[in-house]
Structures are given as C-alpha cells and as structure tokens.
Design an enzyme around this catalytic site. Structure first.
Site, PDB file in Angstrom:
ATOM      1  CG  ASP A  32      -2.004   1.022   1.184  1.00 44.29           C
ATOM      2  OD1 ASP A  32      -2.230   1.590   0.120  1.00 44.29           O
ATOM      3  OD2 ASP A  32      -2.608   1.272   2.238  1.00 44.29           O
ATOM      4  CD  GLU A  56      -5.761   6.374  -0.356  1.00 43.28           C
ATOM      5  OE1 GLU A  56      -6.850   5.798  -0.377  1.00 43.28           O
ATOM      6  OE2 GLU A  56      -4.851   6.055   0.457  1.00 43.28           O
ATOM      7  CD  GLU A  57      -2.986   5.248   3.243  1.00 43.84           C
ATOM      8  OE1 GLU A  57      -4.068   5.206   3.844  1.00 43.84           O
ATOM      9  OE2 GLU A  57      -2.492   4.268   2.657  1.00 43.84           O
TER      10      GLU A  57
HETATM   11 ZN   LIG Z   1      -3.668   2.666  -0.275  1.00 44.66          ZN
END
Ligand SMILES: [Zn+2]
Length: 333
Positions: free
Chosen positions: A89, A120-121
């Site tokens: 990830d 994104e996180e």
């Molecule tokens: Zn991700």
C-alpha cells in the site's frame, strides 16, 4: 530496473502523508529517464502529484498514491515476499503499474498515462487537485491501484466521518441534581446507535459503524459539561438516509458535526477477471473527472497499515500481467 528493485527503491524513500516531496522528485526523474513526459502538479508547498504520459491525450490511466501511513518501515525481503511500509500500500502497486506501462510500450501501445497522488491516506487532497487537471477530461478509463488481492473490485463502500457532541451543565459531583451530565447523554445516544439497524444495500452489503474515539469531562468530581464521540460509518447507501437515521436516533439530545464523507462507488466490471466488492475507500470518489474507474492491485488490505505489511513477489508479477491485459482490453473497446 526490475519490478522488485523498483518496489524496494520506492519504499526506501520516506513518504508518510505530508512528506511525499522526495518520492515525487524521484519518480519524476526515473520516468523522465525512461522517456515519459512528467508534470509535477503542486498540491501544497512541498507536495506534488506526479502526472506522466507518452502522448498528449491518453485514454487509459494507471493511478495510485505515493504517501504511506506512519511509521516508516524500511524494505526487507526473502525469496517470496517484500516486507515493509508501502510494500502493498501502495509502492509495489506503483512499481507494477510502471512495469505494465513499459510492457505496453514494447507492444507499441502508448495511449496510457500515470497519475500518482499525495495525501490519499489522509484527506485525498492530492486526488482533489488532480481532478482539476486538464488531462482528466481526455481520460476514458482510470485503473486505480489498491491492494485487492489482484481481483477486480467492482464496488467500494463509502466512508462517513462525523462527531456527535453533547452538552450538559457542570456541577459539584456531590450535588448531581444541580447539573446535567453530557457524558451520560452521550452514552445513551451511543447505546441507541449500537442497537440501530442502518439501511444497507444488496450490492455493497452492511453499513457498519465504528465508535472510534470518545472524549469528555473535566475532572472526577465535576458533572461533565461536554462530551463528544467520533464515528466512522462505512456507507453502503448514499449519506442522506444514514444521516436521517442518526438524527432520529439522537432526537435532539446532541449535535452532529460532519468531518468528511465519500459515497460508495461502483467500478467497471470486466469479463474474465475475478471480481469482488471491498470495504475500504480510495482516491476514486475524488477523481470523478477521470473517466470510468476500475480498481485492482496486488497484496492484501488486511496487512496494509500494519507493522507486518508485505507483498508476495509473485503477486507483483501477476499484477503486471493483469494491468497489461486490462489496458489492452480497455483500449480495444
Ligand atoms: Zn492505499
């Protein structure tokens, strides 16, 4: 550089959300050395999305994110796996997508682009900025990468983050009749929420609620004047009916503060690929201008964000085949 080297190289560059500048610069230099045209799209003072292409209006794009959750865990490996932060990830995914894109180039397929976002996180601010990019309008299909065990995710749940706040009246704890406990009110509301069946959806499944954080009160001997709980609801329906249900549970005893919301999304189904729905959210709800979304990636979401994060090497190689096949199929129809 082979796919395993590329994965480890990307992982070795620290890029916790907010600190993606170095990995963005590295990707720009690397892709330019391969002959890609690369733009850095400024998102904040030291955060840039990476946007790369071979012609001026690619129809199919690969995308994922460059940031990771903390803490940084340097890459290690054995014969079967690569371990460490970002292995699944999502730096292994970046490596698989670039390798697939280079494979497509060898087949003289150059109608492809690469989009790597920041944040994104946390806030998906990178994706929000990317959504304003002019190339978005020319994109027909966006193949987003997150760990889906190399299966094609055809639906992902939404995510609704909110706080429930209660207020009471402070008083000496020896004279409770003089006060009104905000914590007791909050506990009553939360208990009602735990016993509420929220609307669900046949395709996406159950709506689930996590009461993640509870705060409140001032001291042991004071009737608490304030309390709040933070909830994350995995949406399987639009937000509106869930918010209505919450209001009818709360019945004026507290207030809702909405922190963020992304609605559930349906992705493109493709014959011949193993398909499933996933419970996590991605950048996709914020990339609405980038054509039809697809979601696929190597690795398991169950090890992402953990100290034991890893990706199987054979899954990285398989992802290259799947990404290549998907792009060929999408460009051919
Ligand atoms: Zn991700």
């Amino acid at each position: 550089m082979d796919i395993f080297e590329l994965t480890k190289q990307l992982m070795s560059i620290h890029s916790v959300s907010g600190e993606e500048e170095a990995v963005g610069f590295w990707l720009r230099d690397f892709l330019e050395s391969l002959g890609w045209t690369v733009e850095l799209q400024k998102v904040s003072e030291n955060q840039n999305n990476v946007i790369a292409y071979l012609n001026d209006k690619p129809r199919v794009w690969f995308s994922t994110h460059m940031d990771t959750v903390p803490p940084f865990i340097p890459p290690t490996e054995d014969d079967e796996k690569i371990y460490g932060r970002g292995s699944c990830d999502a730096k292994g995914i970046i490596a698989a997508q670039i390798t697939a894109a280079e494979e497509l180039r060898k087949q003289r397929i150059e109608d492809i682009g690469l989009l790597y976002t920041v944040e994104e996180e946390r806030s998906s601010n990178g994706a929000r900025a990317a959504n304003e990019h002019l190339l978005a309008a020319k994109c027909e299909y966006m193949i987003n990468g997150e760990p889906t065990d190399n299966e094609l995710a055809i639906g992902s749940k939404g995510s609704f983050r909110l706080k429930i706040k209660t207020t009471g009246k402070a008083a000496h704890s020896a004279y409770p009749e003089m006060g009104d406990s905000a914590i007791e009110t909050l506990l009553d509301i939360l208990d009602d929420i735990r016993h509420t069946k929220f609307p669900s959806d046949e395709f996406f499944g159950e709506t689930t609620v996590n009461i993640g954080v509870i705060e409140g009160g001032v001291a042991l001997n004071v009737i608490p004047p304030k309390a709040e709980a933070s909830l994350l609801i995995r949406l399987t329906t639009p937000r509106a009916p869930i918010e209505e249900a919450l209001h009818s549970v709360i019945r004026g005893r507290g207030e809702i503060e909405v922190l963020s919301c992304s609605e559930p999304v349906r992705m493109l189904e493709v014959d011949g690929f193993k398909q499933k729905t996933v419970r996590f959210t991605t950048d996709i709800p914020y990339l609405t201008n980038w054509g039809q979304p697809l979601l696929l990636g190597p690795g398991s979401i169950l090890v992402a964000h953990t100290k034991d994060e890893f990706v199987m090497k054979r899954d990285l190689e398989r992802a290259v085949e799947l990404y290549t096949q998907l792009a060929v199929w999408l460009l051919g129809t």
